[in-house]
Design a protein around this motif. Sequence first.
Motif, PDB file in Angstrom:
ATOM      1  N   ALA A  70     -32.752  28.505  31.890  1.00 13.76           N
ATOM      2  CA  ALA A  70     -32.309  29.389  32.972  1.00 13.76           C
ATOM      3  C   ALA A  70     -32.602  28.780  34.332  1.00 13.76           C
ATOM      4  O   ALA A  70     -31.793  28.887  35.273  1.00 13.76           O
ATOM      5  CB  ALA A  70     -32.986  30.750  32.836  1.00 13.76           C
ATOM      6  N   GLN A  71     -33.751  28.114  34.486  1.00 16.02           N
ATOM      7  CA  GLN A  71     -34.069  27.470  35.750  1.00 16.02           C
ATOM      8  C   GLN A  71     -33.089  26.338  36.055  1.00 16.02           C
ATOM      9  O   GLN A  71     -32.676  26.148  37.211  1.00 16.02           O
ATOM     10  CB  GLN A  71     -35.502  26.944  35.733  1.00 16.02           C
ATOM     11  CG  GLN A  71     -36.562  28.033  35.783  1.00 16.02           C
ATOM     12  CD  GLN A  71     -36.539  28.810  37.081  1.00 16.02           C
ATOM     13  OE1 GLN A  71     -36.547  28.241  38.169  1.00 16.02           O
ATOM     14  NE2 GLN A  71     -36.497  30.126  36.976  1.00 16.02           N
ATOM     15  N   ALA A  72     -32.718  25.580  35.027  1.00 14.74           N
ATOM     16  CA  ALA A  72     -31.733  24.522  35.224  1.00 14.74           C
ATOM     17  C   ALA A  72     -30.396  25.096  35.675  1.00 14.74           C
ATOM     18  O   ALA A  72     -29.733  24.533  36.559  1.00 14.74           O
ATOM     19  CB  ALA A  72     -31.560  23.729  33.927  1.00 14.74           C
ATOM     20  N   LEU A  73     -30.000  26.224  35.107  1.00 14.07           N
ATOM     21  CA  LEU A  73     -28.742  26.861  35.503  1.00 14.07           C
ATOM     22  C   LEU A  73     -28.797  27.354  36.945  1.00 14.07           C
ATOM     23  O   LEU A  73     -27.760  27.475  37.612  1.00 14.07           O
ATOM     24  CB  LEU A  73     -28.423  28.022  34.556  1.00 14.07           C
ATOM     25  CG  LEU A  73     -28.019  27.605  33.137  1.00 14.07           C
ATOM     26  CD1 LEU A  73     -27.913  28.829  32.226  1.00 14.07           C
ATOM     27  CD2 LEU A  73     -26.695  26.840  33.157  1.00 14.07           C
ATOM     28  N   ARG A  74     -30.000  27.641  37.452  1.00 13.03           N
ATOM     29  CA  ARG A  74     -30.159  28.054  38.847  1.00 13.03           C
ATOM     30  C   ARG A  74     -30.287  26.861  39.788  1.00 13.03           C
ATOM     31  O   ARG A  74     -30.538  27.032  40.975  1.00 13.03           O
ATOM     32  CB  ARG A  74     -31.393  28.958  38.991  1.00 13.03           C
ATOM     33  CG  ARG A  74     -31.250  30.322  38.329  1.00 13.03           C
ATOM     34  CD  ARG A  74     -32.452  31.201  38.650  1.00 13.03           C
ATOM     35  NE  ARG A  74     -32.311  32.526  38.090  1.00 13.03           N
ATOM     36  CZ  ARG A  74     -32.844  32.943  36.941  1.00 13.03           C
ATOM     37  NH1 ARG A  74     -33.579  32.088  36.234  1.00 13.03           N
ATOM     38  NH2 ARG A  74     -32.668  34.169  36.510  1.00 13.03           N
ATOM     39  N   GLY A  75     -30.154  25.666  39.251  1.00 21.59           N
ATOM     40  CA  GLY A  75     -30.142  24.482  40.096  1.00 21.59           C
ATOM     41  C   GLY A  75     -31.441  23.732  40.208  1.00 21.59           C
ATOM     42  O   GLY A  75     -31.554  22.810  41.032  1.00 21.59           O
ATOM     43  N   ALA A  76     -32.447  24.058  39.402  1.00 27.37           N
ATOM     44  CA  ALA A  76     -33.717  23.330  39.461  1.00 27.37           C
ATOM     45  C   ALA A  76     -33.576  21.947  38.833  1.00 27.37           C
ATOM     46  O   ALA A  76     -32.867  21.761  37.836  1.00 27.37           O
ATOM     47  CB  ALA A  76     -34.811  24.106  38.733  1.00 27.37           C
ATOM     48  N   VAL A  77     -34.257  20.976  39.421  1.00 25.38           N
ATOM     49  CA  VAL A  77     -34.425  19.675  38.789  1.00 25.38           C
ATOM     50  C   VAL A  77     -35.525  19.823  37.740  1.00 25.38           C
ATOM     51  O   VAL A  77     -36.601  20.358  38.028  1.00 25.38           O
ATOM     52  CB  VAL A  77     -34.804  18.598  39.819  1.00 25.38           C
ATOM     53  CG1 VAL A  77     -35.171  17.284  39.136  1.00 25.38           C
ATOM     54  CG2 VAL A  77     -33.659  18.398  40.808  1.00 25.38           C
ATOM     55  N   ILE A  78     -35.265  19.365  36.528  1.00 23.84           N
ATOM     56  CA  ILE A  78     -36.221  19.496  35.434  1.00 23.84           C
ATOM     57  C   ILE A  78     -36.880  18.143  35.179  1.00 23.84           C
ATOM     58  O   ILE A  78     -36.194  17.134  35.001  1.00 23.84           O
ATOM     59  CB  ILE A  78     -35.530  19.990  34.140  1.00 23.84           C
ATOM     60  CG1 ILE A  78     -34.723  21.264  34.408  1.00 23.84           C
ATOM     61  CG2 ILE A  78     -36.565  20.216  33.048  1.00 23.84           C
ATOM     62  CD1 ILE A  78     -35.531  22.448  34.893  1.00 23.84           C
ATOM     63  N   VAL A  79     -38.212  18.133  35.170  1.00 23.43           N
ATOM     64  CA  VAL A  79     -38.983  16.902  34.971  1.00 23.43           C
ATOM     65  C   VAL A  79     -39.814  17.048  33.698  1.00 23.43           C
ATOM     66  O   VAL A  79     -40.756  17.848  33.658  1.00 23.43           O
ATOM     67  CB  VAL A  79     -39.914  16.620  36.164  1.00 23.43           C
ATOM     68  CG1 VAL A  79     -40.664  15.306  35.957  1.00 23.43           C
ATOM     69  CG2 VAL A  79     -39.130  16.601  37.474  1.00 23.43           C
ATOM     70  N   SER A  80     -39.471  16.310  32.665  1.00 24.07           N
ATOM     71  CA  SER A  80     -40.303  16.319  31.459  1.00 24.07           C
ATOM     72  C   SER A  80     -41.310  15.191  31.543  1.00 24.07           C
ATOM     73  O   SER A  80     -40.963  14.063  31.896  1.00 24.07           O
ATOM     74  CB  SER A  80     -39.447  16.173  30.193  1.00 24.07           C
ATOM     75  OG  SER A  80     -38.944  14.862  30.051  1.00 24.07           O
ATOM     76  N   VAL A  81     -42.565  15.498  31.264  1.00 18.43           N
ATOM     77  CA  VAL A  81     -43.625  14.498  31.245  1.00 18.43           C
ATOM     78  C   VAL A  81     -44.024  14.266  29.791  1.00 18.43           C
ATOM     79  O   VAL A  81     -44.322  15.218  29.060  1.00 18.43           O
ATOM     80  CB  VAL A  81     -44.846  14.947  32.069  1.00 18.43           C
ATOM     81  CG1 VAL A  81     -45.923  13.869  32.043  1.00 18.43           C
ATOM     82  CG2 VAL A  81     -44.437  15.253  33.508  1.00 18.43           C
ATOM     83  N   CYS A  82     -44.005  12.998  29.361  1.00 21.62           N
ATOM     84  CA  CYS A  82     -44.413  12.648  28.010  1.00 21.62           C
ATOM     85  C   CYS A  82     -43.556  13.422  26.998  1.00 21.62           C
ATOM     86  O   CYS A  82     -42.333  13.418  27.077  1.00 21.62           O
ATOM     87  CB  CYS A  82     -45.909  12.917  27.855  1.00 21.62           C
ATOM     88  SG  CYS A  82     -46.654  12.324  26.326  1.00 21.62           S
TER      89      CYS A  82
END
Length: 373
Positions: A141-153
């Motif tokens: 849902a955050q990605a759909l609102r335009g957030a950049v998603i950062v996965s660590v490890c």
Amino acid sequence: MRAAVLAILGFLAIPLLGLVGGDELALAAPAFIGVPASDRLVLPRPKVGRVRPLVVVVGENAGAEVTDFIVPYGVLKESGVADVRAVSTRPGPLRLRMALRIAPDQTLAEFDAAEPAGADIVVVPAQMKPHDKALVDWIRAQALRGAVIVSVCEGARVVARAGLLRGRHATTHWGALNSLAKAYPDTAWVRDRRYVQDGPVISTTGVSASVPVSLALVEAIGGRAAAEATAARLGAADWSPAHRTAAFTLTRGEIVRALAVIAAVWSHETVEAPVADGVDEVGLALRADVWSRTFRARVVSTRPGRAAVRSRHGLVILPDAEPRRGRHVIPAGPAPAIAQLDAALAAIGRRYGPFAERMARLGLEYEGQGLSR
């Protein structure tokens, strides 16, 4: 042997690996590809009404990896270029595997109520429950609102589960590349880069990559000077994506030896990581994490009275225990955070020997001193 490998790497906090045969845990199949990419991350402007980007570091209460979580929180707070919040899936303490507990700033529901526009950046550490529906749905849902998603490890497991890596390039911990490539063949899994950006999704290699990616985020938000100043205070010599995945392997002999160490419970001990108000949360996370990966030590955070403490940048840490006479205390000091990591590895080598130090390095995917090239 496969069951033994899984047990070993699970103990190293590298869960659920898909491994290939041979004398080493090599990254032989499926095919991994490289991706030409800039050394610099590119981020959109903060959402309307914000002067600085709002960054959320999110964890499922049962367990998020301690360094993956605390390093981005602490580095971005230290830089002053972003507003940062620690968020959990539900009320109550958030366990940071493998050594600390914190009281998060907000739950997912509380954040959504306070920030209907969503976050600008969401940092996703490795999780004990990477398929947790509430967490996965919220990240999507955050990605759909335009957030950049950062996965660590191995936060990449959560992000892939959310469908956000489909058709993209990504990377993850050296030990998880095979299993994730098999589980998500529609993602192009990349070696030899500490972090990879493909559009609005950024991913990193193993645990220690949390430092360079955090500094790269600082640079993308606040410019090179802000990143250099922050890196100097951390003692980080480099935050480029340069990396050698092939430097990280586990031989059959090491698997057998690690199993023997795990079985030798009489050689295990509980060690203390004292906490107090104003503690440098980045240095604390790195010290506690690396000691937890030795196969010999269980780390507990301690404070007389077990009263909650606030770290240098406001993170609420909930001590696990009272100090106890006779326990080994992890050395700490005023040195920059990366120097504390290097000192901790050296101390582990002195106390437990070079094998324990090597296992800790493999777990952190940390090759050399100072995060140098």
